[in-house]
Every structure is written in C-alpha cells, then in structure tokens.
Design a protein around this motif. Structure first.
Motif, mmCIF file in Angstrom:
data_model
loop_
_atom_site.group_PDB
_atom_site.id
_atom_site.type_symbol
_atom_site.label_atom_id
_atom_site.label_comp_id
_atom_site.label_asym_id
_atom_site.label_seq_id
_atom_site.Cartn_x
_atom_site.Cartn_y
_atom_site.Cartn_z
ATOM 1 N N ASN A 1 36.169 17.907 39.047
ATOM 2 C CA ASN A 1 35.779 18.038 37.488
ATOM 3 C C ASN A 1 34.724 16.852 37.206
ATOM 4 O O ASN A 1 35.142 15.623 37.022
ATOM 5 N N LEU A 2 33.462 17.204 36.969
ATOM 6 C CA LEU A 2 32.519 16.220 36.559
ATOM 7 C C LEU A 2 32.006 16.665 35.310
ATOM 8 O O LEU A 2 32.041 17.909 34.666
ATOM 9 N N LYS A 3 31.606 15.568 34.338
ATOM 10 C CA LYS A 3 31.110 15.916 32.810
ATOM 11 C C LYS A 3 29.843 16.648 32.857
ATOM 12 O O LYS A 3 28.864 16.179 33.358
ATOM 13 N N TYR B 1 25.908 24.806 31.764
ATOM 14 C CA TYR B 1 25.861 24.729 33.265
ATOM 15 C C TYR B 1 27.385 25.392 33.549
ATOM 16 O O TYR B 1 27.316 25.944 34.671
ATOM 17 N N GLU B 2 28.366 24.892 32.733
ATOM 18 C CA GLU B 2 29.767 25.515 33.202
ATOM 19 C C GLU B 2 29.571 27.210 33.045
ATOM 20 O O GLU B 2 30.246 28.137 34.089
ATOM 21 N N ALA B 3 28.845 27.618 32.179
ATOM 22 C CA ALA B 3 28.764 29.075 31.921
ATOM 23 C C ALA B 3 27.942 29.782 33.117
ATOM 24 O O ALA B 3 28.056 30.722 33.586
ATOM 25 N N VAL B 4 26.749 29.158 33.527
ATOM 26 C CA VAL B 4 25.904 29.747 34.415
ATOM 27 C C VAL B 4 26.813 29.677 35.869
ATOM 28 O O VAL B 4 26.663 30.662 36.737
ATOM 29 N N LYS C 1 22.478 20.243 39.786
ATOM 30 C CA LYS C 1 23.477 18.953 39.809
ATOM 31 C C LYS C 1 23.550 18.479 38.496
ATOM 32 O O LYS C 1 24.995 18.201 38.181
ATOM 33 N N ARG C 2 22.761 18.304 37.468
ATOM 34 C CA ARG C 2 22.779 17.734 36.049
ATOM 35 C C ARG C 2 23.673 16.261 36.082
ATOM 36 O O ARG C 2 24.300 15.974 35.472
ATOM 37 N N TYR C 3 22.941 15.688 37.021
ATOM 38 C CA TYR C 3 23.525 14.172 37.039
ATOM 39 C C TYR C 3 22.908 13.509 36.053
ATOM 40 O O TYR C 3 21.690 13.866 35.779
#
Length: 769
Positions: free
Chosen positions: A419-421, A426-429, A688-690
C-alpha cells in the motif's frame, strides 16, 4: 527414470498457482512464460510459439496435421504419473515463495519490452525427433480432463488451447433453431417479419442496406461534410458523413426503452443491471439511463462511429462500459436470432427450392471485437454480459468455464502490491488484474454463454492489443491468423489513452488487419453470407466506438483514417476552458518557450536542437542544480541520455525499464545533489507515480500526454524540505503542433494567444489570472 527426474525438476520450479493451473488445464499459463526460459528453450524447440499455438487453437478449420511437441508429451506424462503428482504435493510448500516471486509480473510495468518478447519466441520451427510419439499419443488419448475445460485433438496431434466438444453443437448457430432459444418463437418470427420492425429497427436498417459501387467509391475518395451540434451532457458534437447530408439528431430528455428496439430479454434486465449507476445520479430524469448513457446510446443505436475523449476511470468509466456492453449484446442477440429464425425456415423449405433470402451471416462468425487494456476490464465486461442475459434470479443462464475464467482473470488479494500513497485516478486505472496479454472468445445464445470459445465459434472477442498482435503475427511468420477479424461489425476500443503508454503500434497493426477477406473459407455456407461481405465492403458497415481520457493526434488519426462507416461519424470536441496549470499549488514562474518547425515530421529534430542549443546551456552552471527533465517519449529519452553521456554531464536517469535498485539509487543521488540532472520518462510516472524529492528546476522537454501530469510534477517541488521558492523554475518547450496538449495545460484562451504570438517566451505565475 531420466524422464521422471526431468519432470520433478520442472515441478520444483513452479509456484503453487502454476501447479494448480498445470493440473487443471494440462499446460502452463502464458502469464508465466518467463519462469523457465532456459528449460523451456531446451524442451520446446520443436514446437511453435505461444501465438502460433493460440491461433491454431482459435481456428476451427485447421487441416494441417502437426506432431505432438516434446513439451506437451512431458506435460501429459507429468499429469498422468502418480509419482509425479505425489511429489508435486510434497514440493508445493518448498517452491511456493521462490517460484511466485519469479513468476509474478511487475504490477505496474507492462511495457514494450514484454510486448516485443511476446511475439518473438520460437518463431523458427525445428524438425521434431521421432521417438516416443506413439506412446505420447496413447497417453494423451487416455487422459480425462475437467469436463469442458480442455481437451486434445488427436487428429491434429496437438493439445488445443480450448476445444469444448461437449458444447460445440449446443453453441453452433447452424444446428440450432429459434424454438430452442425462445419460448415465444412465433412472436419473434412475427416481429422479425413485420415491415414495421424492419423500418424501425436500427440493426436491420444498417445491415440490410445494400450499397452501390458508386457510393463505395464516394466514401473512399470524397471528403466528408461536417456539421456542429450541442447536446446537454456531451457538449459540442461534430457530425461528419460522405454519403448523406447531416440529419438532425437530437438528444431526448427521456427515452422509452421500448422505442430503442432492444432484444426482448434486455428490456427487463437493463434497468436492473444499471440500477447501481442510476443510484449515484441526483434525481434521475430517466428510469433506465443516466444523462451520459442516454446520449451515448442514442448515438450508438444509430450505428454511427463514435469518439468520446472524456472517459474517466474515476467518474464515468463504469457507466460508459455498461452502455457499450448493452449495445454490443443487443447487436449479437439480434444477429443470432436472425440466423436461428432462418434456420427454421430453411428446415421447413421444400427440397430443391433455391432461395437467396437467407443471407444473414458474415464470412466468419465473430461480430464484436472489444479491445481493453487489462484482464480486470475483460472480467467486468463478462460479468455485465452475464447480468444482462439473466432475466431473473430463478432463470440463471448456463455459463461454460466460469470457474476457469474467474481464476485466470480475477485478482489475488495476496498478490496486491504494498500500500503506497497513490492518486485516486491511479487506483481506479490499475485496479484488479492488470496483465495486458490476453484474449478470450465468447459465444452467446439467449439462455447460455460459452467462455473460451475458439475464435471461429465466438460472437464476441475480448482482447488486449498485445493479445491480438501475438495472434495476428507479422508478415513472413509461418503461423499467423487474422481471418476471424474479417466480419467484425462492431469494434470497441476502450481506454485508448492507455495504449499510448503500452505500445500504440499494436493498435495500428490491428486496424490494418481488420475486415480483410479471409484466406480460408473456414467451413462457411456461402449461400448464407451477406453480399456486403462477399464484396469486401465489411469496413464500410463496421461501427467503431472509441473511448479515451484525452484527445491525442495518434488517437484522432485512427478515428479519421481507419473508420469508413457509411452512416457517418460523431466526435465529441469540447475545448478545455481552464487547464491543469490552475491545479499547481506551489508558487513558481512557468516559462513556455516556443520552437519552430516546418512540419510535424521535423518537430522531433527541431526540439532536440532547440534544447541543446538554447535551453541546456542555461542549466549547466552549478547554481542550476537539482534539475529534473521530464521526457514524454522514450525515443527522445534515449537520444538525450546518449547525448548527456557523450558530453559527460553529471546526470542520472529513470525510465520504465529501470530496476527498483536503480530507481532508488537515482532518487537518492538527485536528492542529495550528487547528480545535477535527472532524466525522467512519462511512462515511468504513469506506471509508478513516485514522488521525486529535491526538484528545484523543472524542464518539460515536451508537454505531457496527460494534462494532470503537469500539475502533479510541479507539485512535487513542495516535497523539497529546504528549497527556496524564489529559486524554483519551470520551463516548457512547445510548438504550434502541440495545440491540443497546450490547451489542456493552460486553457483554450491562453493557447490561442500563444500560438498567434511570435514571441518565444511566455511567463505565467500560478495564482494570477
């Protein structure tokens, strides 16, 4: 004993999930092809590639006799050997951790490398050794598997990907009649034969119209005439057509479901299936559709091509999916009902009577092709189709191979990444199973559905672009198949923007091979084939539904150059009034620098030259450290990386192929200032969305594909602990060919001013008007 020891070695390297799949289906899942590259290379050299196996499995009319591969012999031996099965149970606990860690695919990084590898393995056929062939055939012939899940075709000598002999006759359109599928057969016949139904049913109007050669020539040569219209929910619409002048199409505030000419079961099931979506709408004016669904389905039901570039996985993605599933299923049920009804008429016809009134089929059976990015999307589509076919709780439809489908397309909660923020979009895709290499055929009759049907026995094909590419193959390959695409009547491409992040070439390759004349007859009855298919005019009748989260030149090109629907096209063209720059929360100057190029083809070189000549020298000083360079294109990234190496600049880089250790190392060097520049690709950010810390100077080598990425990258500056606001800078390179992306970032008004002005530098400060 030697062969048995080889089987033990194979089992020790498989995970528990792989062993379960091996026991159930007699072969490894293609998802885990990377687990044993060296072992499979030695075992599999005689048999063909994965895409070759699949294409032969999906073809019902293969006549070429092939030998049993060594790999399949080994799997058959493993499955029928009691000692191997007992040893498998003993080794499960030992190999579970190691095997799963190697077999699991990176949950976010499905890119071109894996896509390219998927179609390159085992292209060359090597003559097979002759030993043990008879023994293997005996073992395969005696083996009994789980019902309809899998079986072998000994006449071909290979294990088919899926051959459901048990249900073959049940789902064959040629051997079924309307009486078997509908209790009110006479009513259906009366409806189908009535002139009123013919005049009102959009399906009959579209498919029964016979084009003339002059009209086809006009569609191919003459430009389209267009007109504008504005609808309450969709906004600005552009109607375009070659044959007919624009007919006014209005969006009704409320739609009577009986006026839509839906197939009978759908009239009762649709309101129930769509009930959950309707509950989210405040005071719905329509008891069956949301405002968006009503207007979209109004266009779909006219069989016009549709391009909707405002699909959002977080807000309207599910209601759009429900709408196009309803339209696709309605089309399939009507087409199949027509065939079944004509079967009964032909059965009752007097012998010797020659009639040409029963042309109701294409050259191949598949009618609908749905292109979706991930297995999770296919899972949701199948669940919607099942729900639409179930009239009530008492009348459940028979779904073949449902358990297998759930196992292969469902997601395992234990395999969910830490679980990363991450942002909500992003969570939906990336929800559920995000494997992007799959394809599945679905055969549908009114009371039953067959999953994993061979393509030539399917009504609907659900696949990813990569899954289609490995079946279609490339020119020169020995095993390739695209005949099943010859009679596609509805093409649905959902979430097209994601394919820009995967491999857009796969989409273009698919569009080049759709609606072509098949190379083989595949057992078709030519007396039942429509003249439009025999004339090779299928592409002029195909309806294309294209859904995307953004407007992009490459997506627009597919809609304008590969769609030839004679009815016309509808495209939603809303301009963004405010751009994503308004969502930037940090205070910094935004400098947009314009570069000049003669044409679109020269923009790439002009951008690179402008960057190294005019932009990069300003950032070479030590004062301008902590500079992140955002690069949307991977090819531009490679070019810049090579130039930085050649010039020996102090830089590090992160792309979608960088390993986790390399990413951590690059982020640390950049944060501490040990590396002055950081090259950063858009596709890495997409998957990634880092959060990159330490940014003080930001350069957008080109405008981002997704407009909200602009504000996300800019807002990363606030993560810097000891940064000084006055030293933050943001520079963006753009040309006149970036109008769409520029409007999404700064808004339409500023875009018009910037494109009209000849100045190279434009300054915007967040918070100012």
């Amino acid at each position: 004993m030697g062969k048995r020891r080889g089987g033990r070695e194979l089992l020790r390297t498989l995970s528990k999930k792989q062993k379960k799949h091996l026991r159930e289906f007699g072969e490894e899942h293609p998802f885990y092809d990377k687990v044993l590259p060296l072992l499979l290379l030695h075992l599999c050299f005689p048999f063909q590639s994965d895409n070759s196996d699949k294409s032969s499995a999906e073809s019902d009319s293969e006549t070429e006799v092939e030998k049993v591969s060594v790999y399949h012999k080994l799997l058959a031996t493993l499955k029928t050997s009691p000692e191997s099965e007992s040893e498998e149970e003993e080794d499960e606990s030992e190999s579970e951790e190691g095997g799963e860690s190697e077999a699991e695919m990176d949950s976010e990084g499905s890119h071109e490398t894996r896509e390219a590898d998927g179609g390159e393995e085992d292209k060359n056929d090597v003559p097979e050794q002759k030993e043990a062939t008879a023994t293997a055939e005996q073992v395969l012939g005696q083996e009994q598997t789980d019902g309809a899940d899998t079986s072998c075709d000994l006449s071909h000598g290979v294990i088919e990907e899926f051959t459901d002999v048990k249900h073959e006759s049940e789902f064959s359109l040629e051997t079924n009649f309307m009486e078997e599928e509908s209790g009110d057969c006479n009513a259906d016949k009366r409806d189908s034969n009535s002139s009123q139904a013919f005049s009102e049913d959009p399906f009959k109007q579209h498919m029964d119209r016979e084009l003339e050669e002059k009209e086809v020539e006009k569609i191919s040569t003459l430009p389209k005439t267009s007109s504008q219209s504005k609808w309450p929910r969709l906004g600005q619409l552009t109607f375009s057509s070659t044959l007919e002048k624009h007919k006014t199409l209005k969006a009704d505030k409320e739609v009577d479901i009986k006026q839509l000419c839906l197939h009978k079961p759908l009239e009762s099931t649709w309101p129930k299936v769509n009930k959950q979506i309707l509950s989210l709408v405040n005071k719905p004016s329509d008891p069956c559709f949301t405002p968006l669904q009503r207007e979209l389905f109004c266009i779909m039901n006219t069989y016009r091509d549709l391009f909707y570039p405002e699909r959002n996985a977080l807000t309207n993605g599910e209601e759009i999916r429900l709408a196009y599933c309803l339209h696709a299923l309605n089309h399939v049920l009507k087409a199949n009902a027509q065939v079944l009804s004509n079967n009964a008429k032909r059965r009752d016809q007097k012998p010797g009577t020659d009639s040409d009134d029963y042309r109701d089929q294409g050259l191949t059976r598949p009618k609908v092709l749905m292109i979706v990015p991930f297995r999770e999307c296919a899972l949701r589509i199948v669940h919607i189709l099942i729900s639409l076919l179930e009239v009530n709780d008492k009348r459940k439809i028979d779904v073949s191979n449902k358990k297998r489908f759930k196992g292969e397309f469902g997601s395992d909660p234990e395999e969910k990444p830490p679980n990363l923020k991450r942002p909500e979009d992003y969570e939906a895709v990336f929800a559920g199973n995000i494997d992007d290499h799959f394809r599945i055929g679905v055969a549908i009759l009114q009371k039953s559905m067959r999953l994993y049907a061979p393509f030539y026995s399917s009504d609907i094909i659900i696949a990813s672009p990569l899954g289609m590419r490995t079946v279609i193959g490339a020119e020169g390959e020995k095993k390739r198949d695209f005949d099943f695409l010859s009679s596609i009547e509805i093409l649905i491409i959902d979430q097209a923007d994601i394919y820009l992040m995967q491999n857009w070439e796969h989409v273009l390759h698919l569009m080049k091979h759709i609606n072509l004349l098949p190379l083989d007859s595949h057992g078709v009855d030519f007396s039942r084939v429509r003249m439009l298919n025999l004339n090779n005019w299928s592409k002029y009748y195909r309806q294309t539904l294209l859904f995307s989260a953004l407007q992009d030149p490459q997506i627009n090109s597919v809609f304008s150059k590969h769609c030839f629907n004679y009815v016309g096209q509808v495209a939603i063209r809303n301009v963004p009034l405010s751009g994503s720059i308004s969502q930037v929360v940090v205070q910094l100057p935004h400098v947009f620098r314009r570069l000049e190029a003669e044409d679109v083809a020269s923009v790439i070189d002009a951008r690179f030259q402008f960057f190294i000549d005019k932009v990069l020298p300003e950032y070479r000083d030590a004062i301008m450290s902590h500079t992140l360079i955002y690069v949307p294109s991977y090819f531009d990234y490679v070019r810049l990386r090579n130039y930085f190496k050649k010039e020996e600049l102090n830089f590090t880089h992160i792309c979608e192929y960088t390993k986790k250790a390399g990413v951590c190392r690059a982020r640390r060097f950049f944060l501490k200032g040990e590396k002055q520049f950081l090259l950063f690709t858009e596709r890495f950010h997409f998957y990634k969305r880092y959060t990159i810390k330490g940014i003080r100077n930001l350069i957008f080598y080109a405008l981002p594909t997704y407009s909200h990425f602009y504000s996300e990258i800019c807002n990363m500056m606030k993560a810097t602990d000891n940064g000084v606001d006055a030293t933050w800078t943001c520079t963006v390179l753009y040309s006149k060919y970036d109008a769409q992306k520029l409007a999404a970032v700064v808004g339409i008004d500023r875009t018009a001013q910037m494109l009209q002005s000849k100045k190279n530098v434009h300054l915007f400060v967040t918070g100012e008007s």
